[in-house]
Design an enzyme around this catalytic site. Structure first.
Site, PDB file in Angstrom:
ATOM      1  N   LYS A 297       0.665  -1.250   0.136  1.00 20.73           N
ATOM      2  CA  LYS A 297       0.027  -0.053  -0.050  1.00 20.73           C
ATOM      3  C   LYS A 297       1.071   1.337  -0.058  1.00 20.73           C
ATOM      4  O   LYS A 297       0.515   2.282   0.119  1.00 20.73           O
ATOM      5  CB  LYS A 297      -1.035   0.027   1.018  1.00 20.73           C
ATOM      6  CG  LYS A 297      -1.792  -0.962   1.265  1.00 20.73           C
ATOM      7  CD  LYS A 297      -2.494  -1.724  -0.002  1.00 20.73           C
ATOM      8  CE  LYS A 297      -3.487  -0.719  -0.546  1.00 20.73           C
ATOM      9  NZ  LYS A 297      -4.069  -1.467  -1.988  1.00 20.73           N
ATOM     10  N   GLY A 298       2.129   1.045  -0.403  1.00 20.12           N
ATOM     11  CA  GLY A 298       3.078   2.359  -0.262  1.00 20.12           C
ATOM     12  C   GLY A 298       2.882   3.053  -1.606  1.00 20.12           C
ATOM     13  O   GLY A 298       3.335   4.344  -1.731  1.00 20.12           O
TER      14      GLY A 298
ATOM     15  N   THR B 257       3.479   1.028  -4.651  1.00 20.24           N
ATOM     16  CA  THR B 257       4.349   0.189  -5.465  1.00 20.24           C
ATOM     17  C   THR B 257       3.844  -0.047  -6.885  1.00 20.24           C
ATOM     18  O   THR B 257       4.614  -0.194  -7.822  1.00 20.24           O
ATOM     19  CB  THR B 257       4.521  -1.299  -4.762  1.00 20.24           C
ATOM     20  OG1 THR B 257       3.395  -1.750  -4.656  1.00 20.24           O
ATOM     21  CG2 THR B 257       5.077  -0.987  -3.297  1.00 20.24           C
ATOM     22  N   ARG B 258       2.542  -0.132  -7.082  1.00 23.99           N
ATOM     23  CA  ARG B 258       1.766  -0.355  -8.536  1.00 23.99           C
ATOM     24  C   ARG B 258       2.283   0.938  -9.178  1.00 23.99           C
ATOM     25  O   ARG B 258       2.609   0.650 -10.511  1.00 23.99           O
ATOM     26  CB  ARG B 258       0.417  -0.660  -8.323  1.00 23.99           C
ATOM     27  CG  ARG B 258      -0.250  -0.795  -9.634  1.00 23.99           C
ATOM     28  CD  ARG B 258       0.367  -1.885 -10.557  1.00 23.99           C
ATOM     29  NE  ARG B 258       0.461  -3.194 -10.106  1.00 23.99           N
ATOM     30  CZ  ARG B 258       0.940  -4.259 -10.665  1.00 23.99           C
ATOM     31  NH1 ARG B 258       1.404  -4.178 -11.664  1.00 23.99           N
ATOM     32  NH2 ARG B 258       0.809  -5.394  -9.845  1.00 23.99           N
TER      33      ARG B 258
ATOM     34  N   SER C 116      -5.002   2.284   4.879  1.00 19.69           N
ATOM     35  CA  SER C 116      -5.059   1.931   3.367  1.00 19.69           C
ATOM     36  C   SER C 116      -5.354   0.586   3.095  1.00 19.69           C
ATOM     37  O   SER C 116      -6.052  -0.212   2.702  1.00 19.69           O
ATOM     38  CB  SER C 116      -3.915   2.388   2.504  1.00 19.69           C
ATOM     39  OG  SER C 116      -3.725   1.683   1.196  1.00 19.69           O
TER      40      SER C 116
ATOM     41  N   LYS D 103      -6.632   1.157  -6.338  1.00 21.23           N
ATOM     42  CA  LYS D 103      -5.608   2.121  -6.257  1.00 21.23           C
ATOM     43  C   LYS D 103      -6.246   3.396  -6.074  1.00 21.23           C
ATOM     44  O   LYS D 103      -6.763   3.933  -7.080  1.00 21.23           O
ATOM     45  CB  LYS D 103      -4.531   2.213  -7.052  1.00 21.23           C
ATOM     46  CG  LYS D 103      -4.048   0.851  -7.471  1.00 21.23           C
ATOM     47  CD  LYS D 103      -3.381   0.016  -6.476  1.00 21.23           C
ATOM     48  CE  LYS D 103      -2.882  -1.283  -6.893  1.00 21.23           C
ATOM     49  NZ  LYS D 103      -2.251  -2.127  -5.877  1.00 21.23           N
ATOM     50  N   GLY D 104      -6.105   3.992  -4.802  1.00 18.13           N
ATOM     51  CA  GLY D 104      -6.824   5.327  -4.712  1.00 18.13           C
ATOM     52  C   GLY D 104      -8.191   5.139  -4.133  1.00 18.13           C
ATOM     53  O   GLY D 104      -9.195   6.126  -4.776  1.00 18.13           O
TER      54      GLY D 104
ATOM     55  N   THR E 195     -11.322   5.363  -1.559  1.00 21.13           N
ATOM     56  CA  THR E 195     -11.585   6.329  -0.402  1.00 21.13           C
ATOM     57  C   THR E 195     -11.535   5.600   0.796  1.00 21.13           C
ATOM     58  O   THR E 195     -11.946   4.316   1.049  1.00 21.13           O
ATOM     59  CB  THR E 195     -13.192   6.819  -0.523  1.00 21.13           C
ATOM     60  OG1 THR E 195     -13.238   7.359  -1.703  1.00 21.13           O
ATOM     61  CG2 THR E 195     -13.523   7.620   0.236  1.00 21.13           C
ATOM     62  N   HIS E 196     -10.788   6.235   1.815  1.00 24.26           N
ATOM     63  CA  HIS E 196     -10.607   5.844   3.278  1.00 24.26           C
ATOM     64  C   HIS E 196     -11.532   5.806   4.149  1.00 24.26           C
ATOM     65  O   HIS E 196     -12.362   7.000   3.983  1.00 24.26           O
ATOM     66  CB  HIS E 196      -9.282   6.065   3.800  1.00 24.26           C
ATOM     67  CG  HIS E 196      -8.261   5.840   3.130  1.00 24.26           C
ATOM     68  ND1 HIS E 196      -6.958   6.336   3.495  1.00 24.26           N
ATOM     69  CD2 HIS E 196      -7.830   4.742   1.965  1.00 24.26           C
ATOM     70  CE1 HIS E 196      -5.960   5.598   2.544  1.00 24.26           C
ATOM     71  NE2 HIS E 196      -6.756   4.895   1.610  1.00 24.26           N
TER      72      HIS E 196
END
Ligand SMILES: Nc1ncnc2c1ncn2[C@@H]1O[C@H](COP(=O)(O)OS(=O)(=O)O)[C@@H](OP(=O)(O)O)[C@H]1O
EC number: 2.8.2.-
Length: 345
Positions: free
Chosen positions: A98-99, A101-102, A185, A302-303, A305-306
């Site tokens: 979740k850093g 990396t993708r 995340s 990816k991205g 909403t938290h």
């Protein structure tokens, strides 16, 4: 060349002195003292048992297994023609989950001198026993760099030794992100698959009224970067590891990519011309990904909403991570300024 079956007992627990079995620390690579000295500062910090139990922000520590990362990320294996030779990766994105990396992998794949698999091979953790014949690396031409990304390597105790034994000159890249945001995340991803799980606030504590954070929960433990890095530094010099800011990868992708290309000894080909900010996505996207001539953003996973997290819990987590973050800054010589951030997403 085929890998021998890896030794079953290739790890050994280093225990916190004066504490019971519940305080088992991360296993030491190679079954004994590491290659570059024994106890590092993060491990020592974790071993300050009395200090831990006295501090309300401290965690109860139990040995957590290597948290697996889910694979893929929506991207497919490269469609570049299949010629050349299969090689072990010369560069690996080893973390963190979740850093970002993708985003980094897709950006570096736009470089003509890089070949990488789109999926996460998990070769040096889950699939190690399958040996090299299982290897899913793409074919590369002379002068091209073979890359892979598996974010769980960073927190897999056996990974540094395994990678060192097979590719000791490999360049390692770690995308790091504020550990509090990273934990949220990570939780958000699990929640998307298992909506019935308890709230973040519940999972984050062993005992909320005492403020005892549960560092055995992988979402929390992965963010103790200093601890995991110590494991890698037993095998690799710091100069062989690049730390990419997950935050800057969003605000200044071209700037971070310049550092990555320099580190890999590549010509700076992926520049600001490769990115555009997509307002709908709320993130930078690639104008021309490796396997397509059309612009493309990363997928829906990816991205995300938290969920809104109780600010008191965020505050406690920040306090928990602070000494480890400071240690990480000292170890890497880079200040990621996570303490300065006013709000988590
Ligand atoms: N360009 C771009 N587009 C979309 N998302 C981006 C981008 N750059 C970085 N990020 C951040 O990457 C986070 C996901 O990290 P990873 O790719 O390492 O996740 S995973 O471990 O592979 O599941 C993801 O985390 P969440 O926002 O929590 O979903 C993003 O914040």
């Amino acid at each position: 060349m085929r890998l021998g079956r890896p030794a079953a007992a290739d790890t050994m627990c280093a225990r916190c002195p004066g504490r019971g079995a519940g305080a088992a620390m991360s296993p030491r690579p190679g079954g004994g003292a590491g290659r570059r000295g024994s106890k590092g500062p993060a491990r020592k910090l974790l071993c300050m048992c009395s200090l831990f139990s006295a501090s309300p922000t401290c965690a109860t520590l139990s040995r957590a297994g290597s948290p697996g990362s889910r694979g893929g990320g929506g991207s497919t294996t490269s469609t570049t023609p299949d010629y050349g030779e299969k090689r072990l990766p010369q560069a690996l994105i080893i973390g963190v989950k979740k850093g970002g990396t993708r985003a980094l992998l897709e950006a570096i794949r736009a470089h003509p001198d890089v070949r990488a698999v789109g999926t996460e091979p998990h070769f040096f953790d889950r699939n190690y026993e399958k040996g090299l014949e299982w290897d899913v690396m793409p074919k590369t031409l002379e002068g091209q760099i073979t890359m892979e990304k598996t974010p769980s390597y960073f927190v897999t105790n056996e990974a540094p030794r395994r990678i060192h034994s097979m590719a000791k000159d490999a360049k390692l890249i770690v995308v790091v992100r504020n550990p509090v945001t990273r934990a949220i995340s990570d939780y958000t991803q699990t929640l998307s698959k298992k909506p019935e799980i308890p709230t973040f606030e519940v999972l984050a504590f062993k005992n909320r009224s005492l403020g005892l954070i549960d560092a055995s929960w992988s979402a929390i433990r992965i963010g103790i970067y200093a601890l995991h890095l110590e494991n890698w530094l037993q095998y690799f010099p710091l100069s062989q590891i690049l730390f990419v800011s997950g935050e800057r990868l969003i605000t200044d992708p071209a700037g971070e990519m310049a550092k990555v290309q320099d580190f890999l000894g590549l010509k700076r080909i992926v520049t600001e011309k490769h990115f555009y900010f997509n307002k709908t996505k709320g993130f930078p996207c690639l104008k021309k990904p490796e396997d397509s001539s059309a612009p493309r953003c990363l997928g829906k996973s990816k991205g995300r909403t938290h969920p809104k997290i109780d600010p008191d819990v965020i505050h406690r987590l920040r306090k928990f991570y602070k000494p480890f973050n400071v240690m990480f800054y000292q170890m890497t010589g880079q200040d990621f300024q996570w303490e300065q951030e006013e709000s988590d997403k």
